[in-house]
Design a protein around this motif. Sequence first.
Motif, PDB file in Angstrom:
ATOM      1  N   ARG A 194     -11.386 -16.000 -10.934  1.00  7.86           N
ATOM      2  CA  ARG A 194     -11.597 -17.070 -11.907  1.00  7.86           C
ATOM      3  C   ARG A 194     -11.281 -18.439 -11.290  1.00  7.86           C
ATOM      4  O   ARG A 194     -11.998 -19.429 -11.519  1.00  7.86           O
ATOM      5  N   ARG A 195     -10.225 -18.531 -10.514  1.00  5.32           N
ATOM      6  CA  ARG A 195      -9.872 -19.804  -9.882  1.00  5.32           C
ATOM      7  C   ARG A 195     -10.958 -20.263  -8.913  1.00  5.32           C
ATOM      8  O   ARG A 195     -11.296 -21.451  -8.832  1.00  5.32           O
ATOM      9  N   LYS A 196     -11.528 -19.297  -8.193  1.00  8.15           N
ATOM     10  CA  LYS A 196     -12.608 -19.656  -7.270  1.00  8.15           C
ATOM     11  C   LYS A 196     -13.827 -20.187  -8.023  1.00  8.15           C
ATOM     12  O   LYS A 196     -14.482 -21.138  -7.584  1.00  8.15           O
ATOM     13  N   LEU A 197     -14.124 -19.572  -9.167  1.00 10.05           N
ATOM     14  CA  LEU A 197     -15.267 -20.026  -9.956  1.00 10.05           C
ATOM     15  C   LEU A 197     -15.021 -21.420 -10.517  1.00 10.05           C
ATOM     16  O   LEU A 197     -15.933 -22.261 -10.560  1.00 10.05           O
ATOM     17  N   ASN A 198     -13.810 -21.660 -10.963  1.00 11.51           N
ATOM     18  CA  ASN A 198     -13.494 -22.990 -11.500  1.00 11.51           C
ATOM     19  C   ASN A 198     -13.591 -24.071 -10.418  1.00 11.51           C
ATOM     20  O   ASN A 198     -13.838 -25.245 -10.720  1.00 11.51           O
ATOM     21  N   ARG A 199     -13.380 -23.697  -9.174  1.00 11.32           N
ATOM     22  CA  ARG A 199     -13.436 -24.665  -8.078  1.00 11.32           C
ATOM     23  C   ARG A 199     -14.872 -24.874  -7.565  1.00 11.32           C
ATOM     24  O   ARG A 199     -15.091 -25.646  -6.651  1.00 11.32           O
ATOM     25  N   GLY A 200     -15.818 -24.125  -8.164  1.00  5.81           N
ATOM     26  CA  GLY A 200     -17.195 -24.353  -7.770  1.00  5.81           C
ATOM     27  C   GLY A 200     -17.859 -23.202  -7.046  1.00  5.81           C
ATOM     28  O   GLY A 200     -19.011 -23.344  -6.586  1.00  5.81           O
ATOM     29  N   ALA A 201     -17.168 -22.037  -6.923  1.00  3.52           N
ATOM     30  CA  ALA A 201     -17.786 -20.881  -6.277  1.00  3.52           C
ATOM     31  C   ALA A 201     -18.991 -20.416  -7.085  1.00  3.52           C
ATOM     32  O   ALA A 201     -19.006 -20.507  -8.327  1.00  3.52           O
ATOM     33  N   ASP A 202     -19.990 -19.938  -6.386  1.00  2.00           N
ATOM     34  CA  ASP A 202     -21.212 -19.532  -7.068  1.00  2.00           C
ATOM     35  C   ASP A 202     -21.163 -18.040  -7.409  1.00  2.00           C
ATOM     36  O   ASP A 202     -20.308 -17.286  -6.929  1.00  2.00           O
ATOM     37  N   VAL A 203     -22.097 -17.612  -8.243  1.00  2.00           N
ATOM     38  CA  VAL A 203     -22.201 -16.217  -8.664  1.00  2.00           C
ATOM     39  C   VAL A 203     -23.271 -15.517  -7.837  1.00  2.00           C
ATOM     40  O   VAL A 203     -24.041 -16.151  -7.115  1.00  2.00           O
ATOM     41  N   ASP A 204     -23.322 -14.188  -7.947  1.00  2.00           N
ATOM     42  CA  ASP A 204     -24.290 -13.416  -7.171  1.00  2.00           C
ATOM     43  C   ASP A 204     -25.696 -13.503  -7.753  1.00  2.00           C
ATOM     44  O   ASP A 204     -26.678 -13.454  -7.004  1.00  2.00           O
ATOM     45  N   ALA A 205     -25.827 -13.601  -9.049  1.00  2.00           N
ATOM     46  CA  ALA A 205     -27.145 -13.697  -9.696  1.00  2.00           C
ATOM     47  C   ALA A 205     -26.937 -14.283 -11.083  1.00  2.00           C
ATOM     48  O   ALA A 205     -25.826 -14.277 -11.623  1.00  2.00           O
ATOM     49  N   ARG A 206     -28.030 -14.780 -11.682  1.00  5.71           N
ATOM     50  CA  ARG A 206     -27.933 -15.365 -13.024  1.00  5.71           C
ATOM     51  C   ARG A 206     -29.158 -14.994 -13.848  1.00  5.71           C
ATOM     52  O   ARG A 206     -30.234 -14.745 -13.301  1.00  5.71           O
ATOM     53  N   LEU A 207     -28.943 -14.943 -15.154  1.00  6.06           N
ATOM     54  CA  LEU A 207     -30.008 -14.622 -16.107  1.00  6.06           C
ATOM     55  C   LEU A 207     -29.976 -15.648 -17.227  1.00  6.06           C
ATOM     56  O   LEU A 207     -28.936 -15.857 -17.855  1.00  6.06           O
ATOM     57  N   ASP A 208     -31.122 -16.268 -17.491  1.00  6.12           N
ATOM     58  CA  ASP A 208     -31.239 -17.261 -18.557  1.00  6.12           C
ATOM     59  C   ASP A 208     -32.037 -16.647 -19.701  1.00  6.12           C
ATOM     60  O   ASP A 208     -33.200 -16.248 -19.533  1.00  6.12           O
ATOM     61  N   LEU A 209     -31.401 -16.526 -20.875  1.00  6.14           N
ATOM     62  CA  LEU A 209     -32.031 -15.893 -22.037  1.00  6.14           C
ATOM     63  C   LEU A 209     -32.613 -16.912 -23.015  1.00  6.14           C
ATOM     64  O   LEU A 209     -33.006 -16.527 -24.114  1.00  6.14           O
ATOM     65  N   HIS A 210     -32.706 -18.164 -22.623  1.00  3.90           N
ATOM     66  CA  HIS A 210     -33.271 -19.181 -23.520  1.00  3.90           C
ATOM     67  C   HIS A 210     -34.711 -18.835 -23.892  1.00  3.90           C
ATOM     68  O   HIS A 210     -35.503 -18.410 -23.043  1.00  3.90           O
ATOM     69  N   GLY A 211     -35.026 -19.033 -25.164  1.00  5.25           N
ATOM     70  CA  GLY A 211     -36.396 -18.878 -25.627  1.00  5.25           C
ATOM     71  C   GLY A 211     -36.834 -17.447 -25.882  1.00  5.25           C
ATOM     72  O   GLY A 211     -38.004 -17.202 -26.162  1.00  5.25           O
ATOM     73  N   LEU A 212     -35.923 -16.466 -25.798  1.00  5.09           N
ATOM     74  CA  LEU A 212     -36.283 -15.060 -26.016  1.00  5.09           C
ATOM     75  C   LEU A 212     -35.835 -14.610 -27.405  1.00  5.09           C
ATOM     76  O   LEU A 212     -34.816 -15.085 -27.927  1.00  5.09           O
TER      77      LEU A 212
END
Length: 204
Positions: free
Chosen positions: A87-105
Amino acid sequence: MTPRRRKRVLREDERALWEHVSRSVAPLRPRPALPAKPETPPPEEPAPPAETEGRAPKGPVLHPRKRPLAPAAPPPPPLTKIEPKVRRKLNRGADVDARLDLHGLTQAAAHRRLHLFIMDAQAAGHSLVLVITGKGDSEGLGLGLGLGWLRGGEAGRGVLRRAVPQWLSDHALRPYVVGFENAARHHGGEGALYVRIRRRRERS
Protein backbone atom coordinates in the motif's frame (compact mmCIF):
# COMPACT_ATOMS: atom_id res chain seq x y z
CA MET A 1 -25.52 -155.47 37.12
CA THR A 2 -28.31 -153.77 38.99
CA PRO A 3 -31.43 -153.44 36.94
CA ARG A 4 -32.60 -149.72 36.34
CA ARG A 5 -35.63 -148.84 38.32
CA ARG A 6 -38.59 -147.67 36.37
CA LYS A 7 -39.87 -144.20 37.24
CA ARG A 8 -43.02 -144.49 39.25
CA VAL A 9 -45.98 -142.60 37.99
CA LEU A 10 -47.94 -140.72 40.65
CA ARG A 11 -51.57 -141.23 40.98
CA GLU A 12 -54.04 -138.43 40.84
CA ASP A 13 -54.47 -138.20 44.62
CA GLU A 14 -50.68 -138.25 45.16
CA ARG A 15 -50.12 -135.48 42.54
CA ALA A 16 -52.74 -133.28 44.20
CA LEU A 17 -51.14 -133.82 47.62
CA TRP A 18 -47.65 -132.97 46.30
CA GLU A 19 -48.81 -129.76 44.70
CA HIS A 20 -50.51 -128.71 47.92
CA VAL A 21 -47.36 -129.36 49.96
CA SER A 22 -45.04 -127.59 47.49
CA ARG A 23 -47.18 -124.46 47.57
CA SER A 24 -47.06 -124.23 51.38
CA VAL A 25 -43.26 -124.61 51.67
CA ALA A 26 -41.19 -121.34 51.42
CA PRO A 27 -37.84 -121.65 49.59
CA LEU A 28 -34.63 -121.11 51.61
CA ARG A 29 -33.20 -118.64 49.00
CA PRO A 30 -35.85 -116.63 47.28
CA ARG A 31 -35.18 -115.94 43.64
CA PRO A 32 -34.22 -112.32 42.91
CA ALA A 33 -36.99 -110.42 41.32
CA LEU A 34 -36.30 -109.42 37.80
CA PRO A 35 -36.20 -105.61 37.26
CA ALA A 36 -39.18 -104.31 35.49
CA LYS A 37 -38.55 -103.16 31.97
CA PRO A 38 -38.63 -99.35 31.74
CA GLU A 39 -41.50 -98.07 29.83
CA THR A 40 -40.38 -96.39 26.63
CA PRO A 41 -41.97 -92.93 26.32
CA PRO A 42 -44.05 -92.39 23.25
CA PRO A 43 -42.27 -90.47 20.49
CA GLU A 44 -42.79 -86.73 20.70
CA GLU A 45 -44.88 -85.22 18.00
CA PRO A 46 -43.14 -82.45 16.06
CA ALA A 47 -44.36 -78.99 17.01
CA PRO A 48 -46.55 -77.36 14.38
CA PRO A 49 -44.69 -74.73 12.33
CA ALA A 50 -45.23 -71.18 13.51
CA GLU A 51 -47.41 -68.95 11.43
CA THR A 52 -45.25 -67.05 8.98
CA GLU A 53 -47.98 -64.96 7.44
CA GLY A 54 -47.04 -61.32 7.62
CA ARG A 55 -43.56 -62.10 9.02
CA ALA A 56 -40.19 -61.74 7.34
CA PRO A 57 -38.46 -65.03 6.43
CA LYS A 58 -35.67 -66.24 8.67
CA GLY A 59 -32.10 -65.56 7.70
CA PRO A 60 -29.76 -62.57 7.67
CA VAL A 61 -31.55 -59.28 7.17
CA LEU A 62 -29.91 -57.27 4.41
CA HIS A 63 -30.09 -53.52 4.80
CA PRO A 64 -29.51 -51.27 1.81
CA ARG A 65 -26.15 -49.59 1.94
CA LYS A 66 -26.24 -45.89 2.47
CA ARG A 67 -24.33 -43.95 -0.07
CA PRO A 68 -21.62 -41.87 1.54
CA LEU A 69 -22.34 -38.21 1.45
CA ALA A 70 -20.23 -36.20 -0.87
CA PRO A 71 -17.70 -34.14 1.04
CA ALA A 72 -18.71 -30.56 1.42
CA ALA A 73 -16.82 -28.07 -0.65
CA PRO A 74 -14.22 -26.19 1.38
CA PRO A 75 -15.18 -22.61 2.24
CA PRO A 76 -13.62 -19.92 0.07
CA PRO A 77 -10.48 -18.30 1.44
CA PRO A 78 -11.18 -15.21 3.55
CA LEU A 79 -10.48 -11.80 2.13
CA THR A 80 -7.62 -9.83 3.64
CA LYS A 81 -6.42 -6.28 3.29
CA ILE A 82 -3.58 -5.35 1.01
CA GLU A 83 -0.23 -5.53 2.75
CA PRO A 84 0.87 -2.19 4.28
CA LYS A 85 4.21 -2.40 2.44
CA VAL A 86 2.44 -2.75 -0.92
CA ARG A 87 0.00 0.00 0.00
CA ARG A 88 2.82 2.44 0.80
CA LYS A 89 4.42 1.77 -2.57
CA LEU A 90 1.12 2.47 -4.32
CA ASN A 91 0.63 5.70 -2.43
CA ARG A 92 4.11 6.81 -3.54
CA GLY A 93 3.19 6.31 -7.17
CA ALA A 94 3.93 2.62 -7.89
CA ASP A 95 1.93 1.29 -10.79
CA VAL A 96 -0.34 -1.76 -10.98
CA ASP A 97 0.03 -4.84 -13.17
CA ALA A 98 -3.19 -4.27 -15.15
CA ARG A 99 -6.33 -2.12 -15.05
CA LEU A 100 -9.97 -2.43 -16.04
CA ASP A 101 -12.29 0.51 -16.70
CA LEU A 102 -16.00 -0.31 -16.30
CA HIS A 103 -17.31 3.13 -17.31
CA GLY A 104 -20.30 3.05 -19.62
CA LEU A 105 -21.17 -0.65 -19.08
CA THR A 106 -24.44 -2.08 -17.84
CA GLN A 107 -24.40 -4.19 -14.68
CA ALA A 108 -24.59 -7.45 -16.63
CA ALA A 109 -21.78 -6.44 -18.99
CA ALA A 110 -19.65 -5.07 -16.14
CA HIS A 111 -20.14 -8.23 -14.08
CA ARG A 112 -19.09 -10.46 -16.98
CA ARG A 113 -16.10 -8.22 -17.87
CA LEU A 114 -14.91 -8.19 -14.25
CA HIS A 115 -14.96 -11.98 -13.97
CA LEU A 116 -12.97 -12.46 -17.17
CA PHE A 117 -10.50 -9.75 -16.19
CA ILE A 118 -9.78 -11.24 -12.73
CA MET A 119 -9.35 -14.78 -14.07
CA ASP A 120 -7.07 -13.58 -16.88
CA ALA A 121 -5.03 -11.59 -14.37
CA GLN A 122 -4.37 -14.71 -12.32
CA ALA A 123 -3.50 -16.72 -15.41
CA ALA A 124 -1.02 -14.00 -16.43
CA GLY A 125 0.63 -14.07 -13.00
CA HIS A 126 -0.45 -10.55 -11.97
CA SER A 127 -0.48 -9.78 -8.26
CA LEU A 128 -2.17 -6.36 -8.15
CA VAL A 129 -4.71 -4.84 -10.56
CA LEU A 130 -6.87 -1.74 -10.67
CA VAL A 131 -10.66 -1.79 -11.30
CA ILE A 132 -12.20 1.62 -12.09
CA THR A 133 -15.88 1.89 -11.16
CA GLY A 134 -16.43 5.65 -11.16
CA LYS A 135 -17.73 7.71 -8.28
CA GLY A 136 -21.16 8.08 -9.82
CA ASP A 137 -21.58 11.80 -9.11
CA SER A 138 -20.27 14.54 -11.39
CA GLU A 139 -18.92 11.93 -13.82
CA GLY A 140 -22.35 10.45 -14.32
CA LEU A 141 -22.91 6.93 -15.50
CA GLY A 142 -24.30 7.80 -18.86
CA LEU A 143 -27.92 8.36 -19.72
CA GLY A 144 -29.75 6.35 -22.28
CA LEU A 145 -28.21 3.03 -21.13
CA GLY A 146 -31.62 1.44 -20.65
CA LEU A 147 -33.17 -0.02 -17.52
CA GLY A 148 -30.01 -1.92 -16.59
CA TRP A 149 -28.92 0.99 -14.41
CA LEU A 150 -32.13 1.04 -12.38
CA ARG A 151 -32.04 -0.77 -9.07
CA GLY A 152 -35.14 -1.07 -6.92
CA GLY A 153 -36.75 1.95 -8.57
CA GLU A 154 -33.74 4.11 -7.64
CA ALA A 155 -31.66 5.93 -10.23
CA GLY A 156 -28.51 3.98 -11.09
CA ARG A 157 -25.89 6.63 -10.35
CA GLY A 158 -23.03 4.92 -8.48
CA VAL A 159 -24.40 1.41 -8.95
CA LEU A 160 -21.07 -0.07 -10.04
CA ARG A 161 -19.32 1.60 -7.15
CA ARG A 162 -21.60 -0.38 -4.81
CA ALA A 163 -21.83 -3.56 -6.87
CA VAL A 164 -18.18 -4.26 -7.69
CA PRO A 165 -17.11 -4.85 -4.04
CA GLN A 166 -20.00 -7.31 -3.70
CA TRP A 167 -18.93 -9.15 -6.84
CA LEU A 168 -15.33 -9.34 -5.65
CA SER A 169 -16.54 -10.83 -2.34
CA ASP A 170 -18.74 -13.42 -4.07
CA HIS A 171 -17.77 -17.09 -3.76
CA ALA A 172 -17.23 -17.29 -7.53
CA LEU A 173 -14.28 -14.87 -7.36
CA ARG A 174 -12.97 -15.65 -3.89
CA PRO A 175 -10.54 -18.30 -5.22
CA TYR A 176 -8.95 -15.55 -7.35
CA VAL A 177 -9.06 -12.55 -5.02
CA VAL A 178 -6.97 -12.06 -1.88
CA GLY A 179 -8.48 -8.70 -0.97
CA PHE A 180 -9.29 -5.20 -2.25
CA GLU A 181 -9.23 -1.57 -1.06
CA ASN A 182 -10.02 1.88 -2.36
CA ALA A 183 -7.33 3.16 -4.66
CA ALA A 184 -4.99 6.08 -4.00
CA ARG A 185 -6.03 9.51 -5.29
CA HIS A 186 -3.78 9.37 -8.35
CA HIS A 187 -5.40 6.05 -9.33
CA GLY A 188 -9.01 7.24 -8.95
CA GLY A 189 -9.55 7.38 -5.21
CA GLU A 190 -13.02 6.21 -4.16
CA GLY A 191 -13.96 5.60 -7.78
CA ALA A 192 -11.46 2.74 -8.18
CA LEU A 193 -10.28 -0.36 -6.32
CA TYR A 194 -6.94 -2.05 -5.89
CA VAL A 195 -7.51 -5.81 -6.19
CA ARG A 196 -4.91 -8.27 -4.88
CA ILE A 197 -4.84 -11.39 -7.07
CA ARG A 198 -4.31 -14.80 -5.47
CA ARG A 199 -1.54 -16.96 -6.85
CA ARG A 200 -2.55 -20.22 -8.45
CA ARG A 201 -0.83 -22.43 -5.89
CA GLU A 202 -2.66 -20.57 -3.11
CA ARG A 203 -6.10 -21.64 -4.39
CA SER A 204 -6.02 -25.12 -2.78
